[in-house]
Scaffold this active site. Sequence first.
Site, mmCIF file in Angstrom:
data_model
loop_
_atom_site.group_PDB
_atom_site.id
_atom_site.type_symbol
_atom_site.label_atom_id
_atom_site.label_comp_id
_atom_site.label_asym_id
_atom_site.label_seq_id
_atom_site.Cartn_x
_atom_site.Cartn_y
_atom_site.Cartn_z
ATOM 1 N N GLY A 1 63.039 -18.498 30.780
ATOM 2 C CA GLY A 1 62.663 -17.548 31.826
ATOM 3 C C GLY A 1 61.552 -16.629 31.363
ATOM 4 O O GLY A 1 60.577 -16.389 32.080
ATOM 5 N N ASP A 2 61.672 -16.120 30.163
ATOM 6 C CA ASP A 2 60.644 -15.254 29.594
ATOM 7 C C ASP A 2 59.424 -16.040 29.145
ATOM 8 O O ASP A 2 58.278 -15.694 29.473
ATOM 9 C CB ASP A 2 61.216 -14.492 28.389
ATOM 10 C CG ASP A 2 62.067 -13.305 28.794
ATOM 11 O OD1 ASP A 2 61.645 -12.548 29.684
ATOM 12 O OD2 ASP A 2 63.159 -13.135 28.226
ATOM 13 N N ILE A 3 59.647 -17.077 28.349
ATOM 14 C CA ILE A 3 58.526 -17.790 27.735
ATOM 15 C C ILE A 3 57.645 -18.453 28.784
ATOM 16 O O ILE A 3 56.409 -18.379 28.717
ATOM 17 C CB ILE A 3 59.048 -18.805 26.707
ATOM 18 C CG1 ILE A 3 59.562 -18.069 25.471
ATOM 19 C CG2 ILE A 3 57.966 -19.801 26.321
ATOM 20 C CD1 ILE A 3 60.210 -18.948 24.430
ATOM 21 N N GLY B 1 55.569 -15.972 30.550
ATOM 22 C CA GLY B 1 54.447 -15.592 29.696
ATOM 23 C C GLY B 1 53.349 -16.634 29.717
ATOM 24 O O GLY B 1 52.157 -16.309 29.769
#
Length: 409
Positions: free
Chosen positions: A180-182, A185
């Site tokens: 979700g984060d990567i 990004g």
Amino acid sequence: MGIPSATSSLDRDALPSLSGVRVIDLSMFLAGPYCTQQLADLGAEIIKIEPKDGDSTRALPPHFHEGESLYFLGTNRSKKGMVLDLAQAEGRAVVHRLAATADVVIDNFRPGVTAKLEVDFATLSRINPRIICCSISGYGQDGPYARRPAYDMIVQALSGGMSLTGEPGARAVRAGVPIGDICAGLHAVIGVLAALREREQSGLGQFVDISMLDVQVAMLSYQGVYHLYSGEVPGRQGRGHASIPTYASFQAADEQDVLICANTEKMWVALCEVLELPDLPGDSRFLTNELRHAHRAELEPLLTQAFARHGRDEWLARLTARGVPCAPVNSVADALADEQVRHRGMVCTIEHTLGGEIGVLGNPVKMSRSPSAPFRSPPLLGQHTEEILRELEYPPEQIGALRARGVVA
């Protein structure tokens, strides 16, 4: 094989591809810092602005080097560090002066926060019409969820992706890496690069709005399209593939998993030969992938029984010799020691500012002319504050006054 230097390059005269691009990084934790680290690896100058307490990941357990969390060190290399109090007008004024020299601003605040702090695109584009501002948030800048907080696992769950992850009949689990984060990004990197390219034509910057949930929904890929067409709701995918029965994991005699991806007819025939199942390719139930899919309940037990006859390494050797894509299920330790991973420079070391080496993961983007930027130690809290203020032509006495009032550190 030893660990290659992170600064090695085939062409030492070439510059990294984003050399000359200046990025103001207002983000913390993972999605934003991961984005700016990728930009740094491509050669951009990253100025990371933190509050006086620093990015919260500086104190995240369990592992620390010289008092700095490895979580922080793993996503903030090659950046300059500056401490600013954006709640004070003088702190915001520093950002405004810095924005006049910058190309890109990255933040991962909730919608409305940048406007409150006067570091939003509307404000900064009046100072520098060429500025590109990219905000990474849980749900994007609009919509009924826009003001809600969100984290990696929240968007994995909401997107439907988590419902696909795990064994059939078991509870859903999140992905083992923070996708979700990567992935948010990485999509921020894509958006920024597209905006930089467009700016070459228009001469103007623009706002890039990245929603973690949008990214996860896009990553549903064919599973989402299958549902939109058929109305069927896919369940846990386990160790297999929804469309290809021979794209799966099987347990060998030593109870180790062997993954195979026999997704062409040639590979299917080779797989049957390796497994000593010569009659299967001519079996009317398995003549095509469509038929194998229709009869997967009959096919899978046959493959399972065959794999149980030998150990993992023997199967991997046989499959590789016949050109059938295959792999073991590596642990993290196995993967980081793998000869291919090491050959590609994906395990490197950095000399930390306070002493000692830290191991880091390499840059996966390889170019024929443009090298990766040299890896430098992640910044200490406020390490480059004075250097940046001097470059912005703040006189020493004003810098001292700003420090005294807690505007900078």
